[in-house]
Design a protein around this motif. Structure first.
Motif, short mmCIF file in Angstrom:
data_model
loop_
_atom_site.label_atom_id
_atom_site.label_comp_id
_atom_site.label_asym_id
_atom_site.label_seq_id
_atom_site.Cartn_x
_atom_site.Cartn_y
_atom_site.Cartn_z
N ARG A 25 -4.49 -2.81 0.45
CA ARG A 25 -4.25 -4.11 0.29
C ARG A 25 -2.76 -4.30 0.07
NH1 ARG A 25 -8.31 -6.20 -2.16
NH2 ARG A 25 -7.05 -6.64 -4.18
N MET A 26 -2.21 -3.62 -0.89
CA MET A 26 -0.94 -3.77 -1.33
C MET A 26 -0.11 -3.05 -0.14
SD MET A 26 -0.90 -5.58 -3.87
CE MET A 26 0.67 -5.73 -4.35
N ASP A 27 -0.52 -2.11 0.27
CA ASP A 27 0.39 -1.22 1.40
C ASP A 27 0.63 -2.22 2.63
OD1 ASP A 27 1.01 1.02 -0.11
OD2 ASP A 27 -0.70 2.16 0.94
N LYS A 28 -0.42 -2.74 2.95
CA LYS A 28 -0.52 -3.67 4.24
C LYS A 28 0.47 -4.79 4.04
CE LYS A 28 -5.05 -2.86 5.87
NZ LYS A 28 -6.46 -3.36 6.13
N LYS A 58 3.91 -5.49 5.82
CA LYS A 58 4.10 -6.98 6.62
C LYS A 58 5.52 -7.66 6.20
CE LYS A 58 2.06 -11.59 7.09
NZ LYS A 58 0.83 -12.37 6.50
N ILE A 59 5.73 -7.43 4.87
CA ILE A 59 7.20 -7.74 4.49
C ILE A 59 8.29 -6.99 5.18
CG2 ILE A 59 8.65 -7.77 2.34
CD1 ILE A 59 6.04 -8.58 0.62
N ALA A 60 8.04 -5.66 5.20
CA ALA A 60 9.22 -5.00 5.74
C ALA A 60 9.40 -5.03 7.08
CB ALA A 60 8.87 -3.47 5.55
N LYS A 61 8.49 -5.67 7.80
CA LYS A 61 8.62 -6.13 9.33
C LYS A 61 9.26 -7.59 9.51
CE LYS A 61 4.73 -3.19 10.96
NZ LYS A 61 3.63 -3.08 11.16
N GLU A 62 9.12 -8.43 8.42
CA GLU A 62 9.65 -9.78 8.74
C GLU A 62 11.28 -9.49 8.39
OE1 GLU A 62 8.16 -11.99 5.56
OE2 GLU A 62 6.15 -12.31 6.45
N PRO A 63 11.98 -10.36 9.37
CA PRO A 63 13.41 -10.17 9.07
C PRO A 63 13.83 -10.82 7.85
CG PRO A 63 12.75 -11.86 10.59
CD PRO A 63 11.40 -11.19 10.33
N ARG A 64 14.96 -9.97 7.36
CA ARG A 64 15.31 -10.79 5.97
C ARG A 64 16.17 -11.71 6.10
NH1 ARG A 64 17.69 -5.13 4.94
NH2 ARG A 64 19.30 -6.18 4.35
N GLN A 65 16.68 -12.60 4.99
CA GLN A 65 17.14 -14.05 5.09
C GLN A 65 18.74 -13.28 5.69
OE1 GLN A 65 15.23 -16.31 3.62
NE2 GLN A 65 16.62 -18.02 4.64
N GLU A 66 19.32 -12.53 5.02
CA GLU A 66 20.75 -12.35 5.32
C GLU A 66 20.88 -12.00 6.74
OE1 GLU A 66 21.25 -9.07 2.80
OE2 GLU A 66 20.73 -10.19 0.98
N ASP A 67 19.82 -11.13 7.24
CA ASP A 67 19.96 -10.66 8.79
C ASP A 67 19.87 -11.99 9.81
OD1 ASP A 67 19.94 -8.13 7.81
OD2 ASP A 67 17.96 -7.91 8.52
N LEU A 92 -17.80 -0.22 -9.56
CA LEU A 92 -17.13 0.39 -8.49
C LEU A 92 -15.69 0.29 -8.71
CD1 LEU A 92 -16.82 0.65 -5.27
CD2 LEU A 92 -16.51 -1.56 -5.10
N ASP A 93 -15.06 1.38 -8.38
CA ASP A 93 -13.54 1.56 -8.76
C ASP A 93 -12.78 1.05 -7.39
OD1 ASP A 93 -11.09 2.08 -9.18
OD2 ASP A 93 -11.15 4.28 -9.67
N ASP A 94 -12.35 -0.10 -7.65
CA ASP A 94 -11.66 -0.72 -6.07
C ASP A 94 -10.18 -0.29 -6.15
OD1 ASP A 94 -11.06 -2.26 -8.10
OD2 ASP A 94 -11.50 -4.11 -7.30
N THR A 95 -9.65 0.74 -6.67
CA THR A 95 -8.40 0.93 -6.83
C THR A 95 -7.66 1.19 -5.37
OG1 THR A 95 -8.78 1.77 -9.19
CG2 THR A 95 -6.48 2.55 -7.85
N ASN A 96 -8.59 2.06 -4.59
CA ASN A 96 -8.21 2.43 -3.33
C ASN A 96 -8.02 1.22 -2.27
OD1 ASN A 96 -8.08 5.22 -3.87
ND2 ASN A 96 -10.09 5.62 -3.22
N GLU A 97 -9.06 0.33 -2.58
CA GLU A 97 -8.97 -0.69 -1.55
C GLU A 97 -7.86 -1.74 -2.10
OE1 GLU A 97 -12.89 -2.87 -2.40
OE2 GLU A 97 -13.80 -0.92 -1.71
N TYR A 98 -7.40 -1.75 -3.32
CA TYR A 98 -6.18 -2.61 -3.84
C TYR A 98 -4.91 -1.70 -3.33
CZ TYR A 98 -2.98 -4.54 -7.37
OH TYR A 98 -2.02 -5.10 -7.74
#
Length: 129
Positions: A107-110, A114-123, A98-104
């Motif tokens: 998962r990384m996009d999610k 999630k990281i992009a939606k979190e407020p940054r430390q400086e903000d 099974l080539d699970d590249t697409n699933e990987y």
């Protein structure tokens, strides 16, 4: 990681093309209503063993799908042999994975979303002042 020789890469390309054609024409016999894509083929240096990586569309259980294709590997190898008999001395033993590249990637996009939606430390520090 060991680099593949030009010969291995070329032979892998031939195998990928021919296997894709086999799955396109006769894939319904192995997996009805499922689209199978050959994403990658890795060939051993002696060209006797080929690892074939598959991606599935329209299936609920990819593990079961890979097992089903592996159960028919000797039949698929025979059909492959009929197609490449003039291009290769030995028809390689086929093992499907099974080539699970697409699933990987999903998962990384999610995780990145999630990281992009979190407020940054400086903000948060600037708002506190």
């Amino acid at each position: 990681m060991i680099m593949e020789s030009k010969r291995q890469q070329k032979f892998a390309g031939v195998l990928q093309e021919e296997l894709a054609s086999i799955f396109q024409r006769e894939g319904a016999a192995y997996l009805p209503n499922t689209l199978v894509t050959i994403t990658k083929v890795r060939v051993s240096p002696d060209l006797a063993v080929a690892k074939v990586y598959l991606s599935f569309l329209n299936t609920n259980n990819t593990t079961l799908s890979v097992a089903e294709v592996n159960a028919h590997s000797s039949e698929i190898r025979y059909k492959l042999g009929a197609r490449i008999r003039h291009q290769a001395r030995v028809v390689p033993t086929l093992t499907f994975f099974l080539d699970d590249t697409n699933e990987y990637v999903e998962r990384m996009d999610k995780i990145f979303d999630k990281i992009a939606k979190e407020p940054r430390q400086e903000d948060t520090e600037e708002q506190a002042d």
